[in-house]
Design a protein around this motif. Structure first.
Motif, PDB file in Angstrom:
ATOM      1  N   GLU A  21      32.935  -5.082  11.108  1.00 33.29           N
ATOM      2  CA  GLU A  21      32.917  -5.615   9.750  1.00 33.29           C
ATOM      3  C   GLU A  21      34.206  -5.118   9.092  1.00 33.29           C
ATOM      4  O   GLU A  21      34.443  -3.913   9.007  1.00 33.29           O
ATOM      5  N   VAL A  22      35.049  -6.055   8.653  1.00 34.14           N
ATOM      6  CA  VAL A  22      36.363  -5.698   8.135  1.00 34.14           C
ATOM      7  C   VAL A  22      36.542  -6.298   6.743  1.00 34.14           C
ATOM      8  O   VAL A  22      36.286  -7.478   6.528  1.00 34.14           O
ATOM      9  N   PHE A  23      37.009  -5.460   5.841  1.00 38.92           N
ATOM     10  CA  PHE A  23      37.306  -5.877   4.475  1.00 38.92           C
ATOM     11  C   PHE A  23      38.828  -5.902   4.327  1.00 38.92           C
ATOM     12  O   PHE A  23      39.506  -5.018   4.836  1.00 38.92           O
ATOM     13  N   GLU A  24      39.345  -6.907   3.638  1.00 44.73           N
ATOM     14  CA  GLU A  24      40.800  -7.036   3.469  1.00 44.73           C
ATOM     15  C   GLU A  24      41.154  -7.305   2.017  1.00 44.73           C
ATOM     16  O   GLU A  24      40.431  -7.999   1.311  1.00 44.73           O
ATOM     17  N   ALA A  25      42.302  -6.801   1.635  1.00 38.98           N
ATOM     18  CA  ALA A  25      42.886  -7.110   0.328  1.00 38.98           C
ATOM     19  C   ALA A  25      44.391  -7.222   0.534  1.00 38.98           C
ATOM     20  O   ALA A  25      44.939  -6.670   1.495  1.00 38.98           O
ATOM     21  N   GLY A  26      45.045  -7.929  -0.343  1.00 38.38           N
ATOM     22  CA  GLY A  26      46.494  -8.082  -0.231  1.00 38.38           C
ATOM     23  C   GLY A  26      46.908  -8.908   0.966  1.00 38.38           C
ATOM     24  O   GLY A  26      47.953  -8.656   1.556  1.00 38.38           O
ATOM     25  N   LYS A  27      46.114  -9.908   1.316  1.00 41.76           N
ATOM     26  CA  LYS A  27      46.440 -10.745   2.479  1.00 41.76           C
ATOM     27  C   LYS A  27      47.810 -11.409   2.338  1.00 41.76           C
ATOM     28  O   LYS A  27      48.450 -11.726   3.326  1.00 41.76           O
ATOM     29  N   GLN A  28      48.253 -11.591   1.102  1.00 40.51           N
ATOM     30  CA  GLN A  28      49.557 -12.197   0.867  1.00 40.51           C
ATOM     31  C   GLN A  28      50.692 -11.255   1.280  1.00 40.51           C
ATOM     32  O   GLN A  28      51.841 -11.672   1.384  1.00 40.51           O
ATOM     33  N   ASN A  29      50.383  -9.998   1.529  1.00 38.23           N
ATOM     34  CA  ASN A  29      51.391  -8.999   1.895  1.00 38.23           C
ATOM     35  C   ASN A  29      51.504  -8.845   3.414  1.00 38.23           C
ATOM     36  O   ASN A  29      51.622  -7.739   3.926  1.00 38.23           O
ATOM     37  N   VAL A  30      51.461  -9.956   4.113  1.00 35.18           N
ATOM     38  CA  VAL A  30      51.559  -9.938   5.572  1.00 35.18           C
ATOM     39  C   VAL A  30      52.821  -9.191   5.985  1.00 35.18           C
ATOM     40  O   VAL A  30      53.885  -9.360   5.394  1.00 35.18           O
ATOM     41  N   GLY A  31      52.671  -8.326   6.983  1.00 31.54           N
ATOM     42  CA  GLY A  31      53.805  -7.570   7.472  1.00 31.54           C
ATOM     43  C   GLY A  31      53.852  -6.136   6.977  1.00 31.54           C
ATOM     44  O   GLY A  31      54.653  -5.339   7.455  1.00 31.54           O
ATOM     45  N   ARG A  32      52.984  -5.797   6.028  1.00 27.61           N
ATOM     46  CA  ARG A  32      52.923  -4.417   5.505  1.00 27.61           C
ATOM     47  C   ARG A  32      51.492  -3.903   5.604  1.00 27.61           C
ATOM     48  O   ARG A  32      50.830  -3.660   4.605  1.00 27.61           O
ATOM     49  N   PRO A  33      50.981  -3.740   6.834  1.00 34.87           N
ATOM     50  CA  PRO A  33      49.580  -3.348   6.982  1.00 34.87           C
ATOM     51  C   PRO A  33      49.332  -1.865   6.744  1.00 34.87           C
ATOM     52  O   PRO A  33      50.138  -1.012   7.123  1.00 34.87           O
ATOM     53  N   ILE A  34      48.221  -1.590   6.104  1.00 30.08           N
ATOM     54  CA  ILE A  34      47.709  -0.229   5.987  1.00 30.08           C
ATOM     55  C   ILE A  34      46.222  -0.304   6.333  1.00 30.08           C
ATOM     56  O   ILE A  34      45.501  -1.155   5.808  1.00 30.08           O
ATOM     57  N   VAL A  35      45.801   0.531   7.265  1.00 30.65           N
ATOM     58  CA  VAL A  35      44.425   0.535   7.746  1.00 30.65           C
ATOM     59  C   VAL A  35      43.755   1.809   7.237  1.00 30.65           C
ATOM     60  O   VAL A  35      44.234   2.911   7.492  1.00 30.65           O
ATOM     61  N   LEU A  36      42.663   1.647   6.514  1.00 30.21           N
ATOM     62  CA  LEU A  36      41.938   2.772   5.930  1.00 30.21           C
ATOM     63  C   LEU A  36      40.672   3.020   6.748  1.00 30.21           C
ATOM     64  O   LEU A  36      39.833   2.125   6.897  1.00 30.21           O
ATOM     65  N   CYS A  37      40.538   4.217   7.295  1.00 29.61           N
ATOM     66  CA  CYS A  37      39.422   4.564   8.183  1.00 29.61           C
ATOM     67  C   CYS A  37      38.486   5.541   7.486  1.00 29.61           C
ATOM     68  O   CYS A  37      38.879   6.668   7.175  1.00 29.61           O
ATOM     69  N   HIS A  38      37.263   5.121   7.270  1.00 32.00           N
ATOM     70  CA  HIS A  38      36.285   5.926   6.533  1.00 32.00           C
ATOM     71  C   HIS A  38      35.774   7.103   7.356  1.00 32.00           C
ATOM     72  O   HIS A  38      35.929   7.169   8.573  1.00 32.00           O
ATOM     73  N   GLY A  39      35.141   8.021   6.660  1.00 31.49           N
ATOM     74  CA  GLY A  39      34.570   9.204   7.289  1.00 31.49           C
ATOM     75  C   GLY A  39      33.085   9.054   7.545  1.00 31.49           C
ATOM     76  O   GLY A  39      32.509   7.972   7.420  1.00 31.49           O
ATOM     77  N   TRP A  40      32.457  10.159   7.877  1.00 38.29           N
ATOM     78  CA  TRP A  40      31.031  10.193   8.162  1.00 38.29           C
ATOM     79  C   TRP A  40      30.329  10.912   7.029  1.00 38.29           C
ATOM     80  O   TRP A  40      30.824  11.954   6.589  1.00 38.29           O
ATOM     81  N   PRO A  41      29.253  10.432   6.559  1.00 42.73           N
ATOM     82  CA  PRO A  41      28.528   9.199   6.877  1.00 42.73           C
ATOM     83  C   PRO A  41      28.862   8.083   5.897  1.00 42.73           C
ATOM     84  O   PRO A  41      27.982   7.499   5.277  1.00 42.73           O
TER      85      PRO A  41
END
Length: 117
Positions: A21-41
């Motif tokens: 399940e993936v949430f995205e924002a700033g799709k217009q900013n293609v080429g500048r990806p930042i991936v945010l990885c959540h913690g537990w729990p």
């Protein structure tokens, strides 16, 4: 003030033998990806306060729920939750978006996964 309804709608993306399940924002900013990885729990929603600022700053913000969280796949075999599989999910997610690299940010357990990259 943040409203929960402002959080992006998710997509289910097949990667590495699971659906994330993936949430995205700033799709217009293609080429500048930042991936945010959540913690537990936690859940991807834990990044809700950072998403608007990162998107406004020009990033394509990608926030997956790791396997076993939210509506992502929950494999029954415990060994499929090892670091190799979790890191593989992130690498496959980059492949899905056709990115060769990205900025990764992790919190708590998500930081361990990011360090595994």
């Amino acid at each position: 003030m943040f409203k929960p309804s402002d959080f992006p709608e998710p997509s289910l993306i097949s990667v590495n033998g699971v659906k994330l399940e993936v949430f995205e924002a700033g799709k217009q900013n293609v080429g500048r990806p930042i991936v945010l990885c959540h913690g537990w729990p936690e859940h991807a929603f834990s990044w809700r306060h950072q998403v608007p600022a990162l998107s406004t700053a020009g990033y394509h913000v990608i926030i997956p729920n790791q396997r076993g969280y939210g509506n992502s796949s929950c494999p029954s075999e415990v060994t499929t939750y090892d670091l190799e599989h979790l890191v593989g999910d992130l690498v496959a997610l980059l492949d899905h978006y056709q990115y060769q690299d990205a900025i990764f940010v992790g919190h708590d357990w998500g930081a361990m996964v990011v360090w595994g990259l």
